[in-house]
Scaffold this motif. Structure first.
Motif, PDB file in Angstrom:
ATOM      1  N   PRO A 192       8.679  -4.402   3.553  1.00 47.71           N
ATOM      2  CA  PRO A 192       7.215  -4.274   3.338  1.00 47.71           C
ATOM      3  C   PRO A 192       6.637  -3.164   4.281  1.00 47.71           C
ATOM      4  O   PRO A 192       7.117  -3.167   5.124  1.00 47.71           O
ATOM      5  CB  PRO A 192       6.731  -5.714   3.713  1.00 47.71           C
ATOM      6  CG  PRO A 192       7.675  -6.733   3.921  1.00 47.71           C
ATOM      7  CD  PRO A 192       9.260  -5.686   4.013  1.00 47.71           C
ATOM      8  N   ASP A 240      -1.676   3.642  -2.873  1.00 46.30           N
ATOM      9  CA  ASP A 240      -1.307   2.266  -1.912  1.00 46.30           C
ATOM     10  C   ASP A 240       0.426   2.257  -1.986  1.00 46.30           C
ATOM     11  O   ASP A 240       0.858   2.506  -2.751  1.00 46.30           O
ATOM     12  CB  ASP A 240      -1.952   1.129  -2.452  1.00 46.30           C
ATOM     13  CG  ASP A 240      -3.615   1.189  -1.926  1.00 46.30           C
ATOM     14  OD1 ASP A 240      -3.966   2.213  -1.202  1.00 46.30           O
ATOM     15  OD2 ASP A 240      -4.134   0.248  -2.213  1.00 46.30           O
ATOM     16  N   ASP A 265       3.310  -0.519  -0.911  1.00 44.99           N
ATOM     17  CA  ASP A 265       3.560  -1.897  -0.537  1.00 44.99           C
ATOM     18  C   ASP A 265       5.067  -1.950   0.175  1.00 44.99           C
ATOM     19  O   ASP A 265       5.049  -2.777   1.270  1.00 44.99           O
ATOM     20  CB  ASP A 265       3.663  -2.668  -1.997  1.00 44.99           C
ATOM     21  CG  ASP A 265       2.236  -2.931  -2.482  1.00 44.99           C
ATOM     22  OD1 ASP A 265       1.390  -2.726  -1.881  1.00 44.99           O
ATOM     23  OD2 ASP A 265       2.421  -2.688  -3.923  1.00 44.99           O
TER      24      ASP A 265
END
Length: 926
Positions: free
Chosen positions: A456, A446, A448
């Motif tokens: 972001p 993942d 971020d």
RNA sequence: GGGCGAAUAGCUCAGUUGGUUAGAGCACCUGCCUUACACGCAGGGGGUCGGGGGUUCGAGUCCCUCUUCGCCCACCA
């Protein structure tokens, strides 16, 4: 020990299944595979994962029974047999189910929001999912349940990400701006395979587009979808089409929208179709899109994701107020009205054509321009194609190989993104601050924040096509991407894949591609495509038609064995199984009857044989065996041979210089896995040979204590034991139940892991031939009895007159007279030349006569008439056969064997004629 | 539109490279509750192997053609 009169499958089956599970009979261990230093060849099947929300229907029953038969056979053949079970999260299907559920609560998924919807689906799956795997236990599925996999589990999700990232890194996953198939109800894109054609009657509308500056001349286009004209940016004609050549480069006026669009030349326009002029709507037709790209045309979008007509993208001023907000089909009607009013509509023809529908909800698919992820297929297809050409992979039945090759040679890229919420989220993140290409981050983990600017990052909203996880099934369930996984080393490549032809492209072909791409070799060497369960009108059994049969109903009524036997015995390679949902009793009679027959043979045997120890057949001196013993043992050898031939070798054996190392030999490639032939061979042995003949012949022997009783017990138990082994893969419960009761069986032994039978190494068959002679005589006597309506209770006298030329026959009948008498209800005497009057005769092998005096039993006149007809019939056959044998060409060119055989038959016929003549003289005095 | 397959007994299907008198299950008919089995036993009827043509000494099997049905693929505007 004696058994209950009736086989109580309803308590026996669950008990036996529990015992198998407790003993770990279905558990495979990696350490035992010879690929990692163990002593057994592995044999692996991965179960096509049913949808996690599915409930068992007869199609699953069929599919899993076939797999179970194969894996049980492999297990008994001594392999380390592994059957991997599992379920599929089934993106669209499951999401649709849950959407329907919450619709009952008056909500849509958008009301819930993504996270809540996914949680809701997860809990739904946890509560209700996997029912089908439970149900598969009832049909006897011998899967290794400890290994139950799920396509959306953390382990398999890791495999999915790894596969996506690797393909992306290799340049095989790319983002494309394309016209794709879109379901306006599911609100997602569909792959080519998911958008299914249905033949429909539509209309072909001929619409006049006036040519600019050509005073009244107009180009007439033919279209089935007039509503899309709002998005037209050109009309195309074929460059070679003389009719329109002068108009290329000019403009036409688009009716309703009232703007000018160019006339272009493109070979896509087929002069023979309609008027030869095609309107170009790049955003709403895949072909038009390609034309648009070639000619750098604008691509206005005038239908939104719900199928509603409005100005979506680059379409200002294109959609008139009265059409805005209408559903595409309503808009079609309205626009036709408008065209008709303005005189632009020239004619409407009815038109048969195929329209794509969503395979899940049946909504008409809307082509839609959007951004999607694709897999570049051509490089993946190459080894998958080669494998089938080399023979590393076989597809059964053979004819599907051509279909497979055809599809792979013309393969198109695979749209793998779906605008759904239920599934593997696309492992791609975007940074809104960075410029391309830095703004796209494809990652195994993942993300971020953007690694370039620290802003972001947001993840792609889409999920992956369900099949993007399924295509990894043979590797992901064994531990991939952990390349050190012991399971992968021990069991990959797997062996046989069993499925229906419908998903050959969806799934099978893609698994093969994934196998080569990620593991460097094929995932399996055999693909077994079985037929479909249909009703008596040959309609596919389905819930919506209400013509299905619930396998659990059948199991409740007749037992799992009855279900399994009926399906396997009734299904030729690749043919459909026809069952009558309105008459389950008749449909499954074969299986039910067969299971009962086995039970009754077992009952007889256990009752008469007793439980005392028995001798092994090998320890019995050949001279102690009776003709019947030798016969049944030789029949057993034949049955084993026939079963083995029908099933074929477990694996390909021919070494080959290809990634897979071994290929199928030509003579074995399409010969194996004939499950119905295997079933028939085993059935014939146990029923028509063991029960009908051997059992009947030895009743007296079993009731008379002594050495011969021990021989009979040994041979009988051996033959039945072997039969149970041959039959076990198809009817596992009743065979296991009987096998465990056989004399000398220890506790903890299971037929399910007993050895598959093999032929005796030395088989003498003189006794077998003797018994064949007895059988023939018995059949002849029975025939005479039946022909003359002799009551079964009435014993008859039988005189046997062996032909002078046949020295052995006399001895055989003198020895076996008792057996013959018992089987034919007769008192037997062997006679010489003496004539017997008023007798019916039959002639058997070698010219030996069977004579039954019929004095007082028959109508002599009727019998004589019958005999004369028979003689005339025979005369005709003799003439025809003699004619053939007198043909010099036949005698010269036909193989000697055939001619010799033919001569022998002729001789037999001639002999039979002589006997007939004599019989007529004796009986009718003429 | 392209490709593939099928047509054999009333039904569902076998029939291996052309070669004995084309088989099975179910259904049907006849006779039997013969102590393993009536969910059974014994016997039986029923097929010009879709039509036509061809190759061959010989064709259910190979070739051509027609008819009917099924499946797969496809850019059927």
């Amino acid at each position: 020990m004696s058994l209950p009169d009736r086989y109580d499958f309803s308590t026996t089956e669950p008990e036996i299944y529990r015992a198998w599970i407790e003993a770990g009979v279905f558990e495979a261990r990696a350490g035992r595979s010879e690929r990692v230093g163990g002593e057994r060849e592995p044999y692996t099947i991965v179960m096509p994962p049913p949808n996690v929300t599915a409930v068992l229907h007869v199609g699953h029953g069929l599919n899993n029974t076939v797999q179970d038969v194969i894996i049980r056979w492999a297990r008994m053949a001594g392999t380390e047999a592994l059957w991997v079970p599992g379920t599929d999260h089934a993106g669209i299907a499951t999401q649709n189910v849950v959407e329907k559920l919450i619709a009952g609560e008056g909500m849509t998924r958008f009301d819930l929001g993504r996270d809540a919807f996914v949680r809701r689906t997860e809990s739904f799956v946890t509560e209700t999912g996997g029912v089908i795997l439970q149900q598969l236990r009832a049909i006897g599925a011998s899967a290794d349940w400890r290994r139950t996999a799920y396509t959306l589990s953390p382990e398999l999700s890791r495999a999915v990400r790894e596969a996506f990232v690797r393909l992306y890194e290799r340049g095989l996953v790319y983002r494309g701006h394309r016209v794709i198939h879109w379901c306006p109800r599911c609100l997602t894109s569909l792959s080519d395979e998911e958008a299914e054609f249905q033949e429909e009657t539509g209309a072909l509308y001929h619409i006049a587009y006036p040519v600019e500056g050509q005073g009244g001349r107009s180009l007439v286009v033919a279209t089935t979808r007039p509503e899309t004209m709002l998005g037209d940016v050109a009309v195309a004609v074929n460059p070679d089409d003389e009719r329109y050549r002068d108009l290329v480069g000019k403009s036409v006026r688009l009716p309703v929208v009232n703007r000018d669009i160019p006339v272009i030349a493109d070979s896509y326009a087929d002069p023979a179709f309609g008027t030869g002029v095609v309107k170009i709507t790049p955003a709403h037709d895949a072909n038009d899109f390609e034309v648009g790209r070639r000619h750098s045309l604008a691509m206005p979008v005038i239908i939104d994701e719900h199928g509603v007509v409005r100005e979506v993208i680059d379409a200002e001023g294109r959609v008139p107020k009265e059409l805005t907000g209408l559903d595409r089909f309503a808009a079609r009607e309205k626009i036709v009205e408008m065209l008709r009013a303005s005189g632009a509509l020239q004619k409407v023809e009815t038109h048969r054509h195929s329209v794509r529908h969503c395979y899940r909800c049946d909504t008409v698919v809307e082509p839609r321009l959007s951004d999607q992820w694709f897999v570049k297929m051509e490089p993946l297809a190459r080894p998958a194609l080669q494998a089938v050409r080399d023979g590393g992979i076989r597809i059964l039945p053979e004819r599907w190989e051509a279909v497979y090759v055809n599809w792979l040679t013309n393969i198109r890229d695979w749209n793998i993104s779906r605008q759904l919420w239920w599934g593997h989220r696309v492992p791609v993140w975007y940074c809104d601050e960075c410029d391309p290409p830095q703004n796209i981050i494809v990652s195994r983990d993942d993300v971020d924040v953007c690694p370039h600017c620290g802003c972001p990052a947001r993840q792609d909203e889409d999920v992956l096509d369900t099949w993007f996880s399924s295509w990894l099934w043979p590797i992901s369930t064994l531990g991939w991407p952990d390349e050190k996984s012991p399971e992968l080393a021990a069991f990959y490549p797997t062996d046989t894949l069993v499925t229906a032809p419908e998903i050959l492209f969806f799934w099978v072909a893609r698994m093969i591609m994934a196998g080569y791409e990620f593991m460097g070799r094929a995932p399996f060497h055999s693909v077994y495509l079985h037929g479909t369960a249909r009703d008596t009108q040959h309609r596919k059994m389905s819930k919506s038609l209400g013509n299905g049969i619930d396998p659990l109903d059948v199991i409740a009524l007749y037992g799992a064995d009855a279900l399994r036997w009926t399906l396997i015995a009734g299904m030729g390679m690749g043919t459909d199984v026809i069952l009558d949902p309105n008459d389950i009793d008749k449909s499954f009679a074969t299986g039910r009857n067969f299971a009962t027959k086995l039970w009754n043979i077992g009952r007889f045997l256990l009752d008469r044989v007793g439980s005392e120890a028995i001798r092994s057949v090998a320890s019995i001196d050949a001279s102690s065996l009776t003709a019947a013993d030798e016969w049944i043992l030789s029949r057993l050898d034949e049955a084993i041979t026939d079963c083995d031939r029908a099933l074929g070798p477990l694996q390909p054996t021919q070494p080959h210089d290809s990634p897979d190392g071994r290929v199928w030999r030509d003579n074995e490639r399409y010969a194996g896995l004939r499950l119905n032939e295997y079933a028939e061979a085993a059935r014939r042995f146990v029923w028509n040979e063991l029960a009908d003949w051997y059992l009947e012949s030895l009743k007296a022997r079993l009731d008379t204590p002594g050495d011969d009783r021990e021989v009979a017990r040994a041979v009988l138990v051996h033959a039945f034991d072997s039969a149970l082994r041959l039959l076990h893969p198809i009817v596992p419960f009743v065979t296991e139940s009987l096998w465990q009761r056989l004399p000398g069986r220890g506790t903890g032994e299971f037929l399910a892991r007993a050895a598959w039978p093999s032929r005796r190494s030395d088989s003498t068959s003189r006794g077998a031939a003797d018994f064949e002679l007895v059988r023939e005589a018995v059949l002849a006597v029975r025939q005479i009895r039946a022909d003359n309506n002799v009551p079964p209770g009435k014993a008859v006298d039988v005189h046997i007159r062996p032909a002078a030329s046949d020295a052995t026959a006399r001895g055989v009948f003198e020895r076996e007279g008792g057996t013959l008498g018992r089987l034919a209800r007769a008192t037997v005497s062997v006679v010489n030349g003496a004539a017997v009057t008023a007798a019916a005769h039959a002639v058997i092998t070698g010219g030996t006569e069977i004579i039954v005096p019929l004095a007082g039993l028959i109508d002599v006149e009727a019998e004589c008439a019958k005999l004369r007809t028979e003689a005339a019939e025979l005369e005709k056959q003799i003439t025809s056969r003699r004619g053939r044998l007198e043909n010099p060409k036949y005698v010269e060119r036909a193989p000697a064997q055939v001619v010799a055989n033919d001569r022998a038959i002729l001789e037999e016929m001639v002999q039979k004629r002589e006997q007939l003549v004599e019989k007529v003289r004796a009986l009718c005095g003429g």
